[in-house]
Structures are given as C-alpha cells and as structure tokens.
Design a protein around this motif. Structure first.
Motif, PDB file in Angstrom:
ATOM      1  N   ARG A   1       0.769  37.338   8.977  1.00 54.97           N
ATOM      2  CA  ARG A   1       0.115  36.328   9.816  1.00 54.97           C
ATOM      3  C   ARG A   1       0.042  36.796  11.264  1.00 54.97           C
ATOM      4  O   ARG A   1       0.957  37.457  11.767  1.00 54.97           O
ATOM      5  CB  ARG A   1       0.895  35.011   9.760  1.00 54.97           C
ATOM      6  N   MET A   2      -1.034  36.398  11.913  1.00 64.18           N
ATOM      7  CA  MET A   2      -1.225  36.839  13.289  1.00 64.18           C
ATOM      8  C   MET A   2      -0.161  36.280  14.235  1.00 64.18           C
ATOM      9  O   MET A   2       0.305  36.973  15.139  1.00 64.18           O
ATOM     10  CB  MET A   2      -2.615  36.431  13.786  1.00 64.18           C
ATOM     11  N   ASP A   3       0.245  35.002  14.049  1.00 68.54           N
ATOM     12  CA  ASP A   3       1.249  34.434  14.953  1.00 68.54           C
ATOM     13  C   ASP A   3       2.589  35.166  14.839  1.00 68.54           C
ATOM     14  O   ASP A   3       3.291  35.380  15.836  1.00 68.54           O
ATOM     15  CB  ASP A   3       1.415  32.931  14.718  1.00 68.54           C
ATOM     16  N   LYS A   4       2.944  35.592  13.627  1.00 68.00           N
ATOM     17  CA  LYS A   4       4.178  36.348  13.440  1.00 68.00           C
ATOM     18  C   LYS A   4       4.119  37.698  14.148  1.00 68.00           C
ATOM     19  O   LYS A   4       5.059  38.094  14.840  1.00 68.00           O
ATOM     20  CB  LYS A   4       4.448  36.556  11.947  1.00 68.00           C
ATOM     21  N   VAL A   5       2.998  38.400  13.986  1.00 63.88           N
ATOM     22  CA  VAL A   5       2.853  39.723  14.595  1.00 63.88           C
ATOM     23  C   VAL A   5       2.955  39.630  16.115  1.00 63.88           C
ATOM     24  O   VAL A   5       3.633  40.429  16.760  1.00 63.88           O
ATOM     25  CB  VAL A   5       1.511  40.357  14.181  1.00 63.88           C
ATOM     26  N   LEU A   6       2.318  38.619  16.708  1.00 71.76           N
ATOM     27  CA  LEU A   6       2.352  38.476  18.168  1.00 71.76           C
ATOM     28  C   LEU A   6       3.762  38.190  18.665  1.00 71.76           C
ATOM     29  O   LEU A   6       4.226  38.775  19.647  1.00 71.76           O
ATOM     30  CB  LEU A   6       1.400  37.363  18.601  1.00 71.76           C
ATOM     31  N   SER A   7       4.465  37.268  17.997  1.00 74.14           N
ATOM     32  CA  SER A   7       5.805  36.905  18.456  1.00 74.14           C
ATOM     33  C   SER A   7       6.797  38.049  18.298  1.00 74.14           C
ATOM     34  O   SER A   7       7.749  38.162  19.073  1.00 74.14           O
ATOM     35  CB  SER A   7       6.310  35.665  17.697  1.00 74.14           C
TER      36      SER A   7
END
Length: 331
Positions: free
Chosen positions: A30-36
C-alpha cells in the motif's frame, strides 16, 4: 534498513517535497505504508491525510487512494505545505448567484481557488465540482470553467462558468476587460488621494513575488480611491482594469502602502494597531453583462468578520458597510 526520502523545498512557497523511489521489497504494498516507512517523521496517519487531500503523486500522476499498490522503480512525490488538513465545504450561504451558466461564490479567506501540488480536496475548484454533482440526476454533466482566481487569503466574490456554452463568452469578457471588479483593502499608511498604478508586472521565481519591471512583464492597471484613514492605516477602494497575479499586493507594496497582514510584501505589525492573520483584501463587487442573456448582473458582499473587526477597531466605531460598498462602486 529504512530509507529516508529525498527532500527539497519548492521555491517561494515553503512547501516541502519528499521523493521516494519504490524499492523491490515494497512490490504490491500500500502506498500509505511505503510513505510512512520511507520518510522520517511521516506517520501512517499523516500519510493517509496527505493522500486523501491530493498531495501525493506517482510518476507525475495525482493518486488519492491509500491502498494503491505500488511497483518497484516508481517515483512517489509527497507535498507538505505545513497547513492543517481541514477541507472547506460549500454551503448555501456562500452562493451569491447561480443559474444554468454562472456561479458566483463568496470565498472565505484561507481557501485555495485551484488545486496545488499539496491539495486538491477542499480547494474551491473541488467543492464547486462536488456542488454541481447534484445536477447529474438532471442529465447535466459538471463542467467548471475558471475565468477568475483569488489568492488563498483573499476573501470575497469569485465567478465561475459552469456550462460549456458560457465558457468562451465569459473568458472573452475578462480578456476584453468587460467585467468590473472592485476590491476593498486595508493598507498600512495614510492614503489621502486617489490615483492609478500602471506598470509591467513579472513574477520573481526565487521568492514567488510579483514586482514591477521595465520590460518583459505584463501590463497591470490598478485604480484606487481612499475611503477612510484612521490609526495609521487606510481603507481603500480598488478597481482592477487588469487581473495579474498579486497585482494589488505588489502595486501597493511598491508605493509604500503594503496591505495590512501581508508580510510577504513588506507589512510590519505596528504596536497597538492589532494583528491580522492574513492580508486584508476583499473582492467586494462584480458587475458584468450576462454572457448568454446580455442582462446586467451585479453582485456585492460585505467583508468578513476579521476584516470588519480590524477596520472598526481602527475607527473606534461601527462601520456602515452598505454605505462603504456604495462609495466603492462610485469611486
């Protein structure tokens, strides 16, 4: 090992930009996981908010899905403007005029007119699209034509074309200067006489400021008339003949009368004058002939509470804003 995204700051805006190249181990995540996990001090909660508001791009395309599955080698850019994630929503009381072709809104200060790299949700363009969605049941496809823009911290009237049939005509009216635009501003200093600023304006890239230049800029004409002078500041009525970016702010700053609250253009708080959290500029009146019917259309709105409070404090008495608006269009 956590890899921190590359960081830079957009010139003249203060917006932070983080760049992440998706690693193989994040394939399908997921994109939110990668960013965090890739950017220091960006929690998963913050990443979700930024994504929802439209501040994240993958390979140059805005993506507003937290569960978007990324692929190795993709470039993710996150834009953080440092402001709160509170979305403006259009209320019926903000709508000054509406028909099948035109929409006039009383824009609150603090709302972006059009999408920025940091935001799509909550911008005026976005909320107008949402507002027009209700017409889909009538077989009308939402179509927003932006012919006018106001700075984020400028309040007041802004006009949209909401039908393809009116886009071209309204755009031409603005080009031909057939739309009368009147503003109210509170400026630092005593403006005792009216006049006209007429110069070539250009944007300076390093700090995103507009300034007058001898050549290479676009002609900008600003007519002004003082309405009142109190406590070292002036209430000024303004008629724009042109509509360049930051035109009013630049012209008054260069004349030695920066708008109250406009720190970017040289305003400095004076002891006892009270503080303004934004530049005090208000789009108060619009007059034109309807592009489809040729019927005269005139809209006016009084300034919002923060503007009115500052001037009433300077005057030491209540202000009849209806009378002020009459003086404005006569100036």
């Amino acid at each position: 090992m956590m890899r921190e995204g590359q960081q830079r700051v957009m010139q003249g805006t203060g917006t932070q930009v983080f760049k992440v190249i998706v690693e193989d181990r994040y394939d399908g995540e997921r994109m939110d996981k990668v960013l965090s996990e890739s950017i220091a001090d960006v929690s998963r909660g913050l990443a979700r908010k930024v994504i929802d508001f439209g501040g994240v791009f993958i390979d140059g395309k805005r993506i507003r899905r937290c569960d978007f599955a990324v692929r190795p080698g993709q470039t993710i850019e996150m834009f953080l403007d440092g402001r709160k994630y509170q979305a403006y929503s259009l209320s019926q009381q903000d709508i000054v005029y509406r028909d099948d072709y035109l929409l006039v809104i009383n824009k609150p200060a603090g709302t972006e007119t059009q999408p920025t790299p940091s935001r799509f949700k909550g911008t005026l363009y976005h909320v107008v699209l949402q507002y027009l969605q209700q017409d889909r049941t009538k077989g009308v496809r939402p179509d927003v034509g932006m012919v006018q823009r106001l700075d984020r911290d400028t309040s007041g009237l802004i006009l949209f074309s909401i039908n393809q049939r009116s886009h071209k005509g309204l755009t031409q009216m603005f080009r031909d200067r057939k739309v009368e635009k009147y503003y109210l501003a509170i400026v630092s200093g005593e403006v005792r006489q009216g006049g006209t600023f007429d110069s070539l304006l250009a944007r300076r890239r390093r700090d995103n400021r507009t300034l007058s230049v001898e050549r290479g800029g676009k002609r900008a004409i600003t007519h002004y008339q003082p309405i009142g002078v109190h406590a070292g500041c002036s209430l000024v009525g303004i008629r724009l003949e042109t509509g360049r970016s930051h035109q009013i702010r630049a012209h008054f700053s260069e004349a030695g009368y920066p708008l109250v609250g406009d720190v970017r253009y040289g305003y400095v708080d004076k002891p006892g004058s009270g503080q303004a959290k934004r530049h005090l500029l208000h789009s108060a009146s619009l007059a034109l002939r309807h592009p489809m019917t040729d019927i005269p259309l005139h809209c006016q709105v009084e300034p919002p509470a923060d503007f009115a409070y500052f001037w009433q404090k300077a005057c030491g008495s209540q202000v009849d804003w209806g009378n002020v608006l009459q003086q404005l269009v006569r100036s």
